[in-house]
Design an enzyme around this catalytic site. Structure first.
Site, PDB file in Angstrom:
ATOM      1  N   CYS A   1      61.672  12.578-117.107  1.00 25.08           N
ATOM      2  CA  CYS A   1      61.272  13.515-116.042  1.00 25.08           C
ATOM      3  C   CYS A   1      62.417  14.464-115.688  1.00 25.08           C
ATOM      4  O   CYS A   1      62.785  15.301-116.507  1.00 25.08           O
ATOM      5  CB  CYS A   1      60.762  12.722-114.838  1.00 25.08           C
ATOM      6  SG  CYS A   1      59.858  13.726-113.639  1.00 25.08           S
TER       7      CYS A   1
ATOM      8  N   HIS B   1      56.115   9.586-117.652  1.00 26.45           N
ATOM      9  CA  HIS B   1      56.661   8.350-117.090  1.00 26.45           C
ATOM     10  C   HIS B   1      56.188   7.139-117.894  1.00 26.45           C
ATOM     11  O   HIS B   1      55.139   6.557-117.604  1.00 26.45           O
ATOM     12  CB  HIS B   1      56.235   8.208-115.629  1.00 26.45           C
ATOM     13  CG  HIS B   1      57.023   9.062-114.698  1.00 26.45           C
ATOM     14  ND1 HIS B   1      58.106   8.607-113.987  1.00 26.45           N
ATOM     15  CD2 HIS B   1      56.892  10.370-114.377  1.00 26.45           C
ATOM     16  CE1 HIS B   1      58.613   9.585-113.261  1.00 26.45           C
ATOM     17  NE2 HIS B   1      57.892  10.672-113.486  1.00 26.45           N
TER      18      HIS B   1
ATOM     19  N   GLU C   1      57.163   4.161-117.834  1.00 19.78           N
ATOM     20  CA  GLU C   1      57.165   2.878-117.116  1.00 19.78           C
ATOM     21  C   GLU C   1      55.795   2.517-116.582  1.00 19.78           C
ATOM     22  O   GLU C   1      55.558   1.373-116.185  1.00 19.78           O
ATOM     23  CB  GLU C   1      58.182   2.907-115.975  1.00 19.78           C
ATOM     24  CG  GLU C   1      57.746   3.640-114.722  1.00 19.78           C
ATOM     25  CD  GLU C   1      57.859   5.144-114.836  1.00 19.78           C
ATOM     26  OE1 GLU C   1      57.451   5.843-113.884  1.00 19.78           O
ATOM     27  OE2 GLU C   1      58.351   5.644-115.860  1.00 19.78           O
TER      28      GLU C   1
END
Length: 399
Positions: free
Chosen positions: A282, A366, A368
């Site tokens: 990001c 992202h 995660e």
């Protein structure tokens, strides 16, 4: 854009006032008072607690396109900001429906009280479909959201504050959410019916530069055997390298990457000279691009949601990912020797890069997956494999 629900026949207790003078009435929730920022919309169906506590949303008012927000309550396990007392994340929220009582075995409380504790000003009863269409046509507007239980507002003052707010361009917000000092992270990913684990015997050391890092990123790294040292955004490269890391991680975060890059880019350039594996996500991806000579641009409406298709050119596979960014790397400005590895299939914007012949890469989305699909978890293994390769160790399977 105001709701036609029966309660709106009475005096509204919250207003969302856009910079163009548009006034949206609704019912106030969460903290009383007002918050000025940029309005975006998020299309995720789940994970509202993770969204609202993502430090990348600092300075933003999040409109949820899914109408039922709050129905599973809140808990202390799903927050994403590293330091809960600092309450980094969204400053405001916009909902279609009112908040219902929580109905979930993990719930520790309701969303309304949780919003109050975090100081998030919220408004419900809004036609979020109309507001989303407004943003898609005109771009993400500056606005102010105000909550007053007595329904008394100074509308002229609210319009003036919305119209005169400077916006996110040029704002370094990473300095407001970064860690104040170094810390060690060893918590591993959540397992159903067990909770989070603890890394007992780390086999690598990663230094994570914190521009507004999310907890689940740290958990993914720890889950691969890494002790993670989290350091402030402005820590000099020499101090980072003195920790003898096996890899360096550049985190997500809020604000304009060019503004944060004024102090972060020289640090990143020095770290790249050390030839240590580097992985950015990001804001970290955007500032890596700046450090390599590329440019970033403000997007029309940004990407916010858990249903974004991205193609990985290195594997030719398409994955569905979580996104949260209002700035993007201009892929056309990447210099020779820097490869565009990922691209958005929504608008063709850059979503990843790698330095040819060096153990350095980054992505805009992202991986995660908090909230969101887990399609991109392989990127953490890709990072671990760069470290293992440098040490002459066998690679882990990416999937």
């Amino acid at each position: 854009m105001a709701s036609t629900a029966p309660w709106t026949q009475h005096k509204p207790t919250a207003l969302l006032v856009l910079a163009d003078g548009t006034v949206i009435e609704g019912r106030g929730l969460g903290a009383e008072g007002e918050a000025v920022g940029e309005v975006c919309f998020n299309t995720a169906l789940t994970g509202y607690e993770e969204i609202l506590t993502d430090p990348s949303y600092t300075g933003q008012i999040v409109t949820f396109t899914f109408p039922h927000i709050g129905n599973v309550g809140t808990n202390e396990e799903d927050i994403e900001d590293l330091t809960p007392a600092a309450r980094a994340g969204a400053i405001g929220a916009v909902f279609k429906a009112g908040i219902t009582d929580p109905s979930n075995y993990r719930a520790e409380g309701g969303l309304d009280q949780w919003l109050k504790r975090r100081g998030i000003v919220a408004i419900s009863g809004v036609d979020t479909r109309a507001l989303t269409a407004h943003i898609r046509v005109g771009g993400a507007p500056n606005a102010i959201v105000a909550h007053a239980p007595d329904g008394i507002f100074d509308l002229d003052e609210l319009k003036a504050k919305a119209a005169t707010w400077s916006g996110l361009v040029g704002l370094d917000l990473a300095k407001d959410v970064t860690s104040g000092q170094s810390s060690t992270w060893t918590e591993t990913p959540w397992i159903w019916n067990e909770g989070y684990g603890e890394l007992a015997e780390p086999d690598m050391h990663i230094v994570a530069v914190d521009y507004g890092i999310k907890r689940n990123i740290l958990r993914q790294l720890a889950g691969l055997g890494a002790k993670v040292t989290v350091v402030p955004a402005d820590m000099p490269a020499d101090d980072i390298l003195a920790m003898e890391p096996d890899g360096i991680f550049l985190s997500n975060g809020p604000g304009d990457p060019a503004a944060t890059g004024e102090y972060a880019v020289p640090i990143i350039q020095d770290l790249l000279d050390a030839d240590i594996p580097v992985f950015g996500i990001c804001l970290g991806h955007q500032m890596l691009a700046l450090a390599l000579g590329g440019n970033t641009v403000k997007m029309h409406q940004g990407h916010h949601g858990a249903n974004h298709p991205v193609k990985d050119h290195t594997t030719a596979k398409v994955e569905i990912v979580s996104m949260n960014h209002g700035f993007a790397v201009d892929g056309d400005t990447l210099p020779d020797g820097v490869e565009e590895t990922h691209v958005s299939l929504f608008d063709g914007s850059n979503c990843g890069l790698a330095i040819t012949g060096k153990p350095v890469f980054s992505v805009q989305h992202h991986p995660e997956a908090s909230p969101g699909p887990q399609d991109s978890h392989y990127l953490f293994r890709r990072f671990a494999n760069l470290i293992r390769e440098r040490r002459g160790e066998p690679a882990l399977a990416e999937r």
